[in-house]
Motif scaffolding. Structure first.
Motif, mmCIF file in Angstrom:
data_model
loop_
_atom_site.group_PDB
_atom_site.id
_atom_site.type_symbol
_atom_site.label_atom_id
_atom_site.label_comp_id
_atom_site.label_asym_id
_atom_site.label_seq_id
_atom_site.Cartn_x
_atom_site.Cartn_y
_atom_site.Cartn_z
ATOM 1 N N GLU A 115 -5.347 11.488 4.090
ATOM 2 C CA GLU A 115 -6.430 11.854 5.074
ATOM 3 C C GLU A 115 -7.267 10.933 5.578
ATOM 4 O O GLU A 115 -8.053 10.956 6.606
ATOM 5 C CB GLU A 115 -7.490 13.051 4.519
ATOM 6 C CG GLU A 115 -8.068 12.449 3.158
ATOM 7 C CD GLU A 115 -7.174 12.923 1.802
ATOM 8 O OE1 GLU A 115 -7.922 12.906 1.073
ATOM 9 O OE2 GLU A 115 -6.262 12.889 1.899
ATOM 10 N N ASP A 116 -7.131 9.627 4.961
ATOM 11 C CA ASP A 116 -7.908 8.555 5.583
ATOM 12 C C ASP A 116 -7.243 7.495 6.570
ATOM 13 O O ASP A 116 -7.888 6.513 7.045
ATOM 14 C CB ASP A 116 -8.438 7.782 4.288
ATOM 15 C CG ASP A 116 -9.478 8.503 3.306
ATOM 16 O OD1 ASP A 116 -10.075 9.325 3.737
ATOM 17 O OD2 ASP A 116 -9.496 8.116 2.214
ATOM 18 N N GLN A 140 -5.933 6.631 9.804
ATOM 19 C CA GLN A 140 -6.211 6.765 11.102
ATOM 20 C C GLN A 140 -5.323 6.132 12.184
ATOM 21 O O GLN A 140 -4.675 5.191 11.844
ATOM 22 C CB GLN A 140 -7.783 6.302 11.638
ATOM 23 C CG GLN A 140 -8.822 7.063 10.621
ATOM 24 C CD GLN A 140 -9.020 8.500 10.699
ATOM 25 O OE1 GLN A 140 -9.031 9.126 11.854
ATOM 26 N NE2 GLN A 140 -9.342 9.140 9.544
ATOM 27 N N LEU A 141 -5.473 6.407 13.464
ATOM 28 C CA LEU A 141 -4.452 5.994 14.609
ATOM 29 C C LEU A 141 -4.614 4.323 14.554
ATOM 30 O O LEU A 141 -3.624 3.715 14.711
ATOM 31 C CB LEU A 141 -4.933 6.567 15.887
ATOM 32 C CG LEU A 141 -4.253 5.929 16.966
ATOM 33 C CD1 LEU A 141 -2.427 6.468 16.610
ATOM 34 C CD2 LEU A 141 -4.656 6.727 18.389
ATOM 35 N N ASP A 142 -5.874 3.881 14.320
ATOM 36 C CA ASP A 142 -6.098 2.430 14.420
ATOM 37 C C ASP A 142 -6.510 1.758 12.930
ATOM 38 O O ASP A 142 -7.016 0.560 12.880
ATOM 39 C CB ASP A 142 -7.149 2.088 15.382
ATOM 40 C CG ASP A 142 -8.547 2.653 14.948
ATOM 41 O OD1 ASP A 142 -8.349 3.696 13.967
ATOM 42 O OD2 ASP A 142 -9.638 2.509 15.795
ATOM 43 N N SER A 143 -6.030 2.469 11.981
ATOM 44 C CA SER A 143 -6.218 1.815 10.752
ATOM 45 C C SER A 143 -5.739 0.430 10.619
ATOM 46 O O SER A 143 -4.451 0.305 10.656
ATOM 47 C CB SER A 143 -5.925 2.824 9.519
ATOM 48 O OG SER A 143 -6.489 3.965 9.447
ATOM 49 N N SER A 144 -6.279 -0.337 9.951
ATOM 50 C CA SER A 144 -5.830 -1.782 9.455
ATOM 51 C C SER A 144 -5.114 -1.432 8.225
ATOM 52 O O SER A 144 -6.090 -1.281 7.116
ATOM 53 C CB SER A 144 -6.934 -2.716 9.622
ATOM 54 O OG SER A 144 -6.620 -3.882 9.258
ATOM 55 N N THR A 172 0.786 -1.071 -0.068
ATOM 56 C CA THR A 172 0.067 -0.122 0.033
ATOM 57 C C THR A 172 0.879 1.268 0.070
ATOM 58 O O THR A 172 1.790 1.234 0.785
ATOM 59 C CB THR A 172 -0.868 0.095 1.286
ATOM 60 O OG1 THR A 172 -1.909 -1.252 1.238
ATOM 61 C CG2 THR A 172 -1.557 1.280 1.222
ATOM 62 N N VAL A 173 0.447 2.087 -0.845
ATOM 63 C CA VAL A 173 1.291 3.524 -0.775
ATOM 64 C C VAL A 173 0.235 4.582 -0.220
ATOM 65 O O VAL A 173 -0.983 4.656 -0.652
ATOM 66 C CB VAL A 173 1.714 3.761 -2.263
ATOM 67 C CG1 VAL A 173 2.380 5.033 -2.317
ATOM 68 C CG2 VAL A 173 2.616 2.793 -2.818
ATOM 69 N N LEU A 174 0.794 5.325 0.649
ATOM 70 C CA LEU A 174 0.083 6.517 1.246
ATOM 71 C C LEU A 174 0.303 7.574 0.100
ATOM 72 O O LEU A 174 1.357 8.014 -0.025
ATOM 73 C CB LEU A 174 0.659 6.717 2.549
ATOM 74 C CG LEU A 174 -0.138 7.899 3.570
ATOM 75 C CD1 LEU A 174 -1.514 7.029 3.719
ATOM 76 C CD2 LEU A 174 0.397 8.114 4.831
#
Length: 343
Positions: free
Chosen positions: A119-120, A122-126, A93-95
């Motif tokens: 912007e999508d 989050q602290l708990d993003s999987s 995955t590329v941010l």
């Protein structure tokens, strides 16, 4: 992407008065570096160290890590392609928006590519991928991931290797390097550049810091003698004189604040916030490509057309702050652009 980056003044016939397209420090290399490098010229008569081992040792001592945790590269772009090759075929995955070479390197080595908007996150993003490519501070936006967010993501995604590009870490006061986190997380690999802040991109020099296991895996795919003797000499000089070779980043960031404020007052532009000396803008008249051509042709000023960054538009451009005198030239030229009659 072989072409389409900044610092492409050589492709224009008009002379360049000031180059805002690059996010390299505009002030040139540190005093004494050139003389030292040329004093080492005799080293070009023989092969350089296979893996720039002596420089790895010096970098490791600087960061307080083991030499086995450091791998010197011929710039961050080589590091990116080496990572992609080492973990070829993985889900990555590329941010975004992001430096195009992450995507290009992954495609070259048959990664299953996915994209996540900045912007999508989050602290708990999987993450759900074996690798995540993150530029922190980000290029081209100048956004940053705070230590709290980065630590949370690393903890929440232990099976994802975070490939963290810190090529611009010296150009922000908002965060510091994540290298200390290597003591806590083994799913972190950090790429560093020595070319941006010391204004030596033509020498090509960078390094990776990670766990001994990850660096060992990278070394299995590393070409011998990839870092030339002059680049190694430059690295030795920089770390031996580290305290005195740092450019005035606080002043640079202050000049950037002034420049972005001046440009924000231009009704024909939209200027975006940034934690670095470079920042995005968008023209409300025409396209960034047209603006770039006009600035070069009429003012000898070069900007980065940012339309080829994933998620950005044909109106987006990037500016790297220069001296106050140069910055004023750009302010004046952009004001002239926005007051032109419609095409």
């Amino acid at each position: 992407m072989l072409h389409g980056h900044g610092d492409d003044g050589y492709r224009h016939s008009s002379p360049i008065v000031a180059d805002f397209s690059t996010n390299v420090w505009y002030g040139g290399e540190p005093a004494g570096l050139k003389d030292y490098v040329f004093s080492q010229w005799a080293n070009v008569n023989r092969y350089p160290e296979v893996l720039a081992e002596s420089l790895s040792d010096q970098i490791a001592a600087h960061h307080g890590v083991s030499p086995a945790q450091v791998l010197v590269s011929s710039g961050t772009t080589e590091s990116i392609y080496l990572v992609a090759q080492t973990w070829a075929g993985q889900r990555s995955t590329v941010l975004t928006p992001a430096f195009a070479e992450y995507e290009d390197a992954c495609r070259l080595h048959r990664h299953q590519l996915h994209f996540l908007a900045w912007e999508d996150l989050q602290l708990d993003s999987s993450i759900g991928s074996e690798l995540l490519f993150v530029c922190n501070p980000n290029n081209p936006t100048g956004s940053v991931l705070t230590p709290e967010v980065l630590t949370g993501l690393l903890a929440a995604n232990p099976r994802t290797l975070f490939v963290l590009d810190e090529a611009f870490i010296e150009f922000t006061a908002s965060i510091s390097s994540a290298i200390p986190l290597l003591e806590q997380f083994d799913n972190l690999l950090i790429m560093r550049s020595l070319t941006k802040v010391y204004a030596i991109p033509g020498l090509r020099l960078g390094y990776v810091v990670a766990s001994e296991k990850l660096v060992h895996q990278l070394r299995q795919h590393k070409a011998p003698w990839a870092v030339n003797a002059m680049a190694v000499a430059a690295g030795h000089f920089l770390f031996a004189n580290y305290a005195r070779v740092q450019p005035p980043i606080s002043q640079l960031l202050a000049d950037k604040a002034t420049l972005s404020a001046q440009l924000s007052a231009n009704a024909g532009l939209e200027i975006f916030p940034s934690h670095t000396h470079y920042f995005l803008g968008a023209t409300r008249r025409g396209t960034a490509a047209e603006l770039k051509h006009w600035l070069v042709t009429h003012h000898g000023l070069l900007i980065r057309d940012a339309a080829n960054f994933r998620e950005l538009t044909p109106a987006h451009f990037r500016i790297g702050t220069r001296s106050p005198t140069d910055n004023q030239l750009l302010v004046n030229a952009l004001q002239a652009w926005t007051t032109l009659s419609p095409a």
